[in-house]
Scaffold this motif. Structure first.
Motif, PDB file in Angstrom:
ATOM      1  N   ALA A 136       0.851  -1.064   0.053  1.00 25.23           N
ATOM      2  CA  ALA A 136      -0.091   0.086  -0.059  1.00 25.23           C
ATOM      3  C   ALA A 136       1.055   1.171  -0.050  1.00 25.23           C
ATOM      4  N   GLN A 137       1.897   1.253   0.782  1.00 25.92           N
ATOM      5  CA  GLN A 137       2.964   2.292   0.567  1.00 25.92           C
ATOM      6  C   GLN A 137       3.440   2.635  -0.456  1.00 25.92           C
ATOM      7  N   ILE A 138       3.886   1.379  -1.308  1.00 26.80           N
ATOM      8  CA  ILE A 138       4.544   1.702  -2.354  1.00 26.80           C
ATOM      9  C   ILE A 138       3.327   1.892  -3.458  1.00 26.80           C
ATOM     10  N   SER A 139       2.127   2.109  -3.324  1.00 22.28           N
ATOM     11  CA  SER A 139       1.552   2.650  -3.943  1.00 22.28           C
ATOM     12  C   SER A 139       1.167   4.176  -3.766  1.00 22.28           C
ATOM     13  N   GLY A 140       1.816   4.638  -2.624  1.00 27.47           N
ATOM     14  CA  GLY A 140       1.700   5.991  -2.362  1.00 27.47           C
ATOM     15  C   GLY A 140       1.006   6.305  -1.271  1.00 27.47           C
ATOM     16  N   LEU A 141       0.287   5.293  -0.513  1.00 25.70           N
ATOM     17  CA  LEU A 141      -0.358   5.780   0.744  1.00 25.70           C
ATOM     18  C   LEU A 141       0.612   6.057   1.624  1.00 25.70           C
ATOM     19  N   PRO A 142       0.280   7.186   2.719  1.00 24.42           N
ATOM     20  CA  PRO A 142       1.288   7.248   4.042  1.00 24.42           C
ATOM     21  C   PRO A 142       1.044   6.218   4.964  1.00 24.42           C
ATOM     22  N   SER A 143       2.015   6.014   5.595  1.00 19.91           N
ATOM     23  CA  SER A 143       1.931   4.742   6.416  1.00 19.91           C
ATOM     24  C   SER A 143       0.687   4.458   7.272  1.00 19.91           C
ATOM     25  N   ALA A 155      -2.336   5.458   6.651  1.00 18.07           N
ATOM     26  CA  ALA A 155      -3.461   5.079   5.804  1.00 18.07           C
ATOM     27  C   ALA A 155      -3.320   3.673   5.324  1.00 18.07           C
ATOM     28  N   HIS A 210      -5.222   0.314  -2.233  1.00 18.08           N
ATOM     29  CA  HIS A 210      -5.019   1.615  -2.304  1.00 18.08           C
ATOM     30  C   HIS A 210      -6.040   2.349  -2.931  1.00 18.08           C
TER      31      HIS A 210
END
Lengths: 326, 326, 324
Positions: free
Chosen positions: C102-109, C111, C152
């Motif tokens: 999810a973080q690699i998709s751009g979500l802050p940790s 979230a 995401h």
């Protein structure tokens, strides 16, 4: 619940083993079992198959692969017997000549070309003209143009077809296929189904294990349902459904006068429940045969037109769901 | 989230799917997330004890010389305000020279033991642990994703292939940099604090810091590039580790065997351990005392070789991942 | 006027001598879209282009108002992908993996963590989520793959053979999940599948490609419309029934245990009913014949005569087969 089909007498084991094959059932298991230490893969399996297509169904881990390998003579039964054309299957070269197996997991050597792979199997089977047999098999599965390329370059569907060709190159009387449609596109599936039907019509005994029930429904005349290593049911799945007397059948009707028909149906003992919906009638019955005979007659008497009559849980999917949900 | 249904007595909250309206932080965040995750992976954080054993064990070893030196200093006391930085060192193939010369010259410590452990020689003392760290952990970073085809999941996200590679690379380089520099910083501070004249000692040792940092940077970058470039082609962990170790220890052996002549000298150009020994000598200005002074790999050239080598290895690594199937 | 979600214009992709996609033009609105095609017909290539992972040789692909070739990274923040093959590492838990991705998709940790918990719940993974993936069954693995694709909150979801390897119960559940994702969750889903039955059940629009060219692109209903005949299934006695009906002037053909009667006016229903009652047969089923997707493939590339034979040569403005 349903019992395995009744056989009138146990197979005659006193006869000499070199009897003509195929006067007896093509595949016959009697109380076959296979275990690994405490893990029982299959147990108490009994059935007999002749020519035609049989579907082998069951949840993952139910023992289908084990069963196929037992039938192919690649596994020794821990108990009971597995016979092909009357001969015990385990390690019998004569049986190997009669049986072809397309296993799901087994890898094929990537460096061989499709043609060479099939040819290899032809040679291993000791055919008199392996080259011609290989060519025929490749034609049959429609792998012609790609046969010269190494298998490592094949897509999943082509790999599958190569395996099928290798399994039928020796024209076996018994063909066992584990998830053969995996990776095949719609046209290839149709093609393979047609091929299987043709081969079944030639008198071969074909067992297809698959999770795609709507396809098994169309191609198999009967099914074997395996669950947790036991045989849960066998036979024509429609007959199986009839046998499930503890589950009422449900029908959805669209007619010209739902209520009038409903009031006539409710009076009949075959009908257990009637539900009048907005534009349809839902009927529950415990006696399939009685109801299906009854309906057109009653409709005519009541002068109600029938536009649609649909049993809602007659599919193989429903039957299967019932069987494994116990 | 829709508003809860509420009455005076209670509320039912909708647990249905919620859309995300918050910030989407893009490539940079993805890069940082992978970088952080890689660092954690390198030190076995968030995994079992077994994955912590090697990295922390090796880290402890890199701290050992500093700890020993400080312990001795604490017991015996520093007897000098002179520079510590030019102490010689044992260990590491052909490196280090006795005292004198270059930045931080001055009277050496009068304690013979502490003179064995100095900044200029620190890299040489712990280089084998750095090699082991790279050999053990570089495959850890790349192997799993390749073997289990996880790259598909990465590349279908807000992360370019080059980002993936560079994030992993930065993490490994950071780790190596850390475990090489941290003990030396500890040594620096410890020496100062233990001395009678803290400020003077610190000031005297200060000139040793820039070369220490420079060596740590060069060693971290070159070793990371080497380790990852090799690991990228060998997803199986054992093979990758062996290959990395071989890449480090074989060239010096070859050079030693092929004594004299141009070949032996040239082989040292691809010997990472030789290159890094010489860059250390270059930063600290210590002369080289080795058995093979005939190599054209002089300290000044070593720095250039290190930079070019790192660049080449990075390109190899990036190209590998540009092509890898996902 | 809203732009279509996906817009392909003369999209072509060549690998040397091989043409994977040949001048594909297509407009897709939100919904659940089925993608079928022969193996090697260009499905995977198309999915990769939609993901912004491949640049076309010529033509354009505009997804979510972004140019897939040039704005790939930004696009992939908004697209979820569930690959067909195995792609899960064995030594990490589902929670850890999905949160990381999810973080690699751009979500802050924060979230990422919250949405991971939600996504895993939605796909039906409960206590298992804390165990290492290595021990999961096939069904659980497919769920993890789906979870990482939706964590995401993508606006477009690409599923490649989502029921691969699942047993019937698992397939049922996965299809239900796909349906929910498309309807309840409000995410446009493209399902690439060989299983026409599944596509018929779940999708409302179909894209069929063959040899890199567009074969058909239309609402599913146009493929599975009524054939204009009635299917009468009886337990036994189909031949007798057919003969009886023919005797009354109706056209009847036999298909296994069914009789296919050409529907010629309202009287046909009563004629059938009476014939069955007279012959004292058991009426198992009575329903209008429906075409299935299979007919499309059975009949060969030209398929239904009412289908457009080729893509229009018109300039980019002209839409193809817009949905109602």
């Amino acid at each position: 619940m349903s019992q395995p089909p009744d056989r009138s007498q146990p197979p005659d084991r006193t006869q000499a083993p070199d009897r003509q094959p195929f006067q007896t059932p093509s595949v016959e298991l009697v109380d076959a079992a296979r275990w690994y230490g405490n893990v029982v893969a299959v147990s108490g399996i009994s059935f007999a198959l002749g020519p035609g297509i049989t579907g082998l169904l069951g949840p993952n881990g139910a023992g289908k692969s084990t069963l196929l390998h037992l039938i192919a003579g690649l596994l020794r039964p821990s108990a009971g017997s597995v016979r092909i054309g009357g001969r015990a299957a385990w390690r019998d070269p004569e049986v190997y000549r009669q049986v072809g197996l397309v296993a799901e997991r087994e890898a094929v050597p990537g460096f061989l070309s499709g043609h060479d792979f099939v040819l290899l199997n032809a040679r291993l089977q000791g055919l008199s003209d392996p080259l011609a047999a290989a060519r025929r098999a490749i034609e049959l599965v429609d792998l012609g143009p790609a046969a010269a390329r190494p298998i490592a370059t094949y897509s999943k569907g082509m790999r599958q077809r190569a395996k099928v060709a290798a399994a039928l190159v020796h024209e076996p009387r018994v063909l066992l296929l584990d998830e053969p449609f995996n990776g095949l596109d719609p046209r290839q599936r149709l093609h393979l189904m047609g091929l299987l039907r043709t081969m079944a019509a030639e008198g071969r005994c074909i067992v297809v294990s698959s999770h795609i029930l709507e396809e098994v429904e169309r191609v198999a005349e009967r099914v074997l349902v395996v669950y947790a290593g036991r045989l849960a049911a066998s036979g024509d799945f429609r007959q199986l459904r009839r046998l499930m007397t503890d589950r009422p059948h449900t029908f959805t009707l669209r007619t010209s006068d739902d209520r009038r028909l409903a009031s006539r149906l409710v009076a009949d003992p075959a009908v257990e429940g009637v539900e009048v919906g907005r534009d349809r009638l839902t009927i529950r019955t415990t006696d399939f045969a009685a109801f299906t005979h009854l309906l057109p007659r009653l409709a005519r008497e009541a002068a109600v037109s029938l536009f649609e009559v649909r049993p809602t849980d007659e599919s193989l999917e429903s039957v299967f769901a019932y069987l494994v949900a116990r | 989230m829709t508003a809860p249904r509420t009455t005076a007595g209670g509320s039912i909250y909708d647990l249905g799917y919620r859309h995300y309206e918050g910030a989407r932080l893009g490539r940079r965040h993805a890069f940082l997330a992978l970088y952080t995750a890689s660092l954690r992976q390198l030190f076995g954080l968030g995994r079992g004890a077994r994955s912590k054993l090697i990295p922390w064990g090796l880290t402890a070893m890199t701290f050992l010389p500093a700890v020993i030196a400080l312990a001795i200093t604490a017991v015996v006391g520093t007897q000098t305000s002179g520079s510590f930085g030019s102490g010689g060192a044992a260990g590491g193939p052909g490196v280090g020279g006795p005292g004198a010369g270059g930045p931080g010259a001055g009277g050496g410590s009068s304690n013979p033991l502490t003179s064995l452990i100095g900044f200029s020689g620190y890299y040489g003392d712990v280089s084998q642990f750095l090699f082991l760290f790279v050999a053990a952990q570089a495959p850890e970073l790349l192997g799993r994703d390749q073997r289990f085809h996880v790259l598909t999941l990465y590349f279908s996200r807000a992360l370019r292939r080059s980002d993936y590679v560079l994030a992993r690379f930065s993490a490994l380089a950071t780790a190596l940099f850390g475990i090489l520099l941290a003990p030396q910083l500890l040594l620096f501070l410890g020496r100062g604090l233990a001395a009678d004249d803290v400020a003077a000692t610190l000031q005297a040792d200060l000139p040793s810091l820039p070369p220490t940092v420079a060596q740590a940077v060069v060693a971290a970058l070159l070793l990371s590039a080497l380790g990852l470039a090799i690991a990228a082609f060998s997803p199986r962990r054992a093979y990758a580790t062996a290959a990395i170790i071989a890449a480090i220890i074989v060239p010096p052996i070859v050079a030693a065997v092929v004594q004299g002549g141009d070949l032996g000298g040239l082989v040292r150009f691809i010997s990472v351990s030789d290159v890094l020994d010489r860059t250390a000598a270059w930063w600290f200005g210590t002369p080289l005392v080795t058995s093979d002074v005939s190599t054209p790999l002089t300290p000044d050239r070593a720095v250039i070789v290190a930079v070019i080598g790192t660049a080449i290895l990075l390109v190899v690594l990036l190209r590998r991942y540009a092509r890898i199937a996902a | 006027m809203a732009q279509p979600l996906i817009r392909l214009m003369a999209l072509t992709k060549r690998y040397g001598a091989v043409t994977a996609l040949d001048s594909l033009s297509l407009e897709l609105e939100p919904g659940i879209i089925g993608l079928v095609g022969a193996n090697g017909a260009g499905k995977s290539t198309l999915l990769k282009i939609l993901l912004g992972l491949l640049a076309p040789t010529s033509g354009t692909a505009t997804v979510l108002d972004l140019d897939a070739a040039r704005q790939g990274t930004r696009l992939r923040e908004l697209v979820g992908y569930m690959p067909e093959d195995d792609c899960l590492p064995p030594d990490i838990s589902a929670t850890d993996l999905v949160a990381h991705l999810a973080q690699i998709s751009g979500l802050p940790s924060t979230a990422a963590r919250e949405r991971t918990a939600d996504a895993l719940r939605h796909v039906g993974l409960f206590e298992e989520r804390y165990r290492a993936i290595g021990g999961y069954s096939t069904g659980m693995r497919q769920r993890v793959k789906l979870a990482q694709a939706i964590v995401h909150d993508p606006r477009l979801l690409l599923l490649d053979e989502p029921t691969n390897g699942l047993d019937p119960a698992g397939r049922e559940e996965m299809l239900e999940l796909v349906r929910r994702t498309g309807t309840e969750f409000g995410i446009t889903v493209v399902v690439a599948s060989h299983l026409l039955g599944e596509i018929e059940r779940v999708c409302d629009y179909l894209v069929a490609i063959e040899g890199g060219r567009l074969l058909r692109a239309a609402p599913l209903a146009t493929f599975t419309g009524h054939t204009g005949s009635l299917v009468v299934e009886v337990e036994e006695g189909a031949e007798g029934l057919a003969e009886r009906l023919r005797g009354q002037g109706l056209r009847a053909a036999i298909d296994g245990r069914s009789v296919l009667v050409e529907a010629a006016g309202g009287g046909v229903y009563d004629a059938v009913r009476d014939a069955v009652a007279d012959l004292e047969l058991a009426l198992d089923r009575l329903e209008p014949g429906r075409r299935t997707l299979e007919d499309l493939f059975r009949d060969g590339p030209t398929g239904d005569p009412s289908a457009p034979a080729t893509q229009p040569e018109a300039p980019p403005e002209a839409p193809v087969e817009s949905r109602t």
